[in-house]
Write a protein that holds these residues in place. Structure first.
Motif, PDB file in Angstrom:
ATOM      1  N   UNK A  52       0.813  -1.208   0.000  1.00 18.02           N
ATOM      2  CA  UNK A  52       0.000   0.000   0.000  1.00 18.02           C
ATOM      3  C   UNK A  52       0.846   1.257   0.000  1.00 18.02           C
ATOM      4  N   UNK A  53       1.891   1.265   0.815  1.00 23.14           N
ATOM      5  CA  UNK A  53       2.784   2.416   0.890  1.00 23.14           C
ATOM      6  C   UNK A  53       3.474   2.623  -0.453  1.00 23.14           C
ATOM      7  N   UNK A  54       3.947   1.521  -1.032  1.00 26.49           N
ATOM      8  CA  UNK A  54       4.638   1.604  -2.319  1.00 26.49           C
ATOM      9  C   UNK A  54       3.689   2.080  -3.416  1.00 26.49           C
ATOM     10  N   UNK A  55       2.467   1.524  -3.423  1.00 28.60           N
ATOM     11  CA  UNK A  55       1.503   1.910  -4.455  1.00 28.60           C
ATOM     12  C   UNK A  55       1.120   3.380  -4.339  1.00 28.60           C
ATOM     13  N   UNK A  56       1.013   3.855  -3.107  1.00 19.69           N
ATOM     14  CA  UNK A  56       0.645   5.257  -2.934  1.00 19.69           C
ATOM     15  C   UNK A  56       1.759   6.155  -3.461  1.00 19.69           C
ATOM     16  N   UNK A  57       2.998   5.709  -3.303  1.00 21.90           N
ATOM     17  CA  UNK A  57       4.124   6.486  -3.818  1.00 21.90           C
ATOM     18  C   UNK A  57       4.106   6.516  -5.351  1.00 21.90           C
ATOM     19  N   UNK A  58       3.972   5.340  -5.950  1.00 22.33           N
ATOM     20  CA  UNK A  58       3.959   5.248  -7.416  1.00 22.33           C
ATOM     21  C   UNK A  58       2.783   6.040  -7.991  1.00 22.33           C
ATOM     22  N   UNK A  59       1.611   5.895  -7.366  1.00 27.26           N
ATOM     23  CA  UNK A  59       0.422   6.613  -7.840  1.00 27.26           C
ATOM     24  C   UNK A  59       0.602   8.118  -7.662  1.00 27.26           C
ATOM     25  N   UNK A  60       1.322   8.494  -6.632  1.00 24.41           N
ATOM     26  CA  UNK A  60       1.573   9.922  -6.405  1.00 24.41           C
ATOM     27  C   UNK A  60       2.418  10.511  -7.526  1.00 24.41           C
TER      28      UNK A  60
END
Ligand SMILES: [Zn+2]
Length: 173
Positions: free
Chosen positions: A37-45
């Protein structure tokens, strides 16, 4: 728009901010899913930070024409803020919340980066501009401000400490 370089640089800051918030709020102890989740939020950001511009290009049709006027719906402040608010509330409840929240962070960061130049951003209904400088000028200020924000949020979320301690505790147990 601010230059695409500036959008990317601020996008990384948006990704860091999103990841910091997700790590803190969407956290708990969900093991692997938590880090995904943390990684996905970064990539999506990072992706979201350029989204308002590529969303208005009809890339799916092969032509590079705009399907709507530049800086209208895709740069609508309320839309991005609503996405951010809704996904924030869902953090920790839905797996889609983390990437949606990251995307919202990126989009909002894009709007903030576009705001100072003369074309402005339609935050609510009409375009508003801070009228500070032309596109591409003073990118450094925009980028520096975004990283200052990322630093502030990161600190506020107390991220490094908490995770360092968590990891240490887990290693001992
Ligand atoms: Zn833009």
């Amino acid at each position: 728009m601010a230059s695409s370089k500036a959008h990317h640089a601020t996008g990384f800051a948006a990704g860091v901010i999103a990841a910091a918030v997700v790590a803190r709020i969407g956290g708990g102890s969900h093991g692997g899913a938590f880090y995904v989740g943390v990684l996905m939020s970064f990539v999506a950001g990072v992706g979201g930070s350029t989204a308002p511009d590529w969303l208005e290009v009809a890339w799916w049709s092969g032509s590079r024409r705009l399907w709507i006027a530049h800086r209208t719906l895709t740069h609508w402040g309320i839309g991005w803020i609503a996405l951010l608010a809704v996904s924030y509330r869902e953090l920790g409840h839905s797996v889609y919340a983390a990437p949606a929240f990251g995307f919202g962070c990126g989009g909002l960061m894009h709007l903030l980066a576009d705001w100072p130049n003369p074309l402005g951003v339609p935050w609510i209904a009409r375009r508003h501009s801070l009228n500070l400088w032309n596109s591409g000028h003073c990118d450094l200020i925009v980028v520096a401000a975004s990283w200052a924000a990322a630093w502030f949020v990161g600190r506020h979320m107390g991220l490094p400490d908490i995770h360092g301690l968590d990891l240490l505790q887990q290693l001992r147990l």
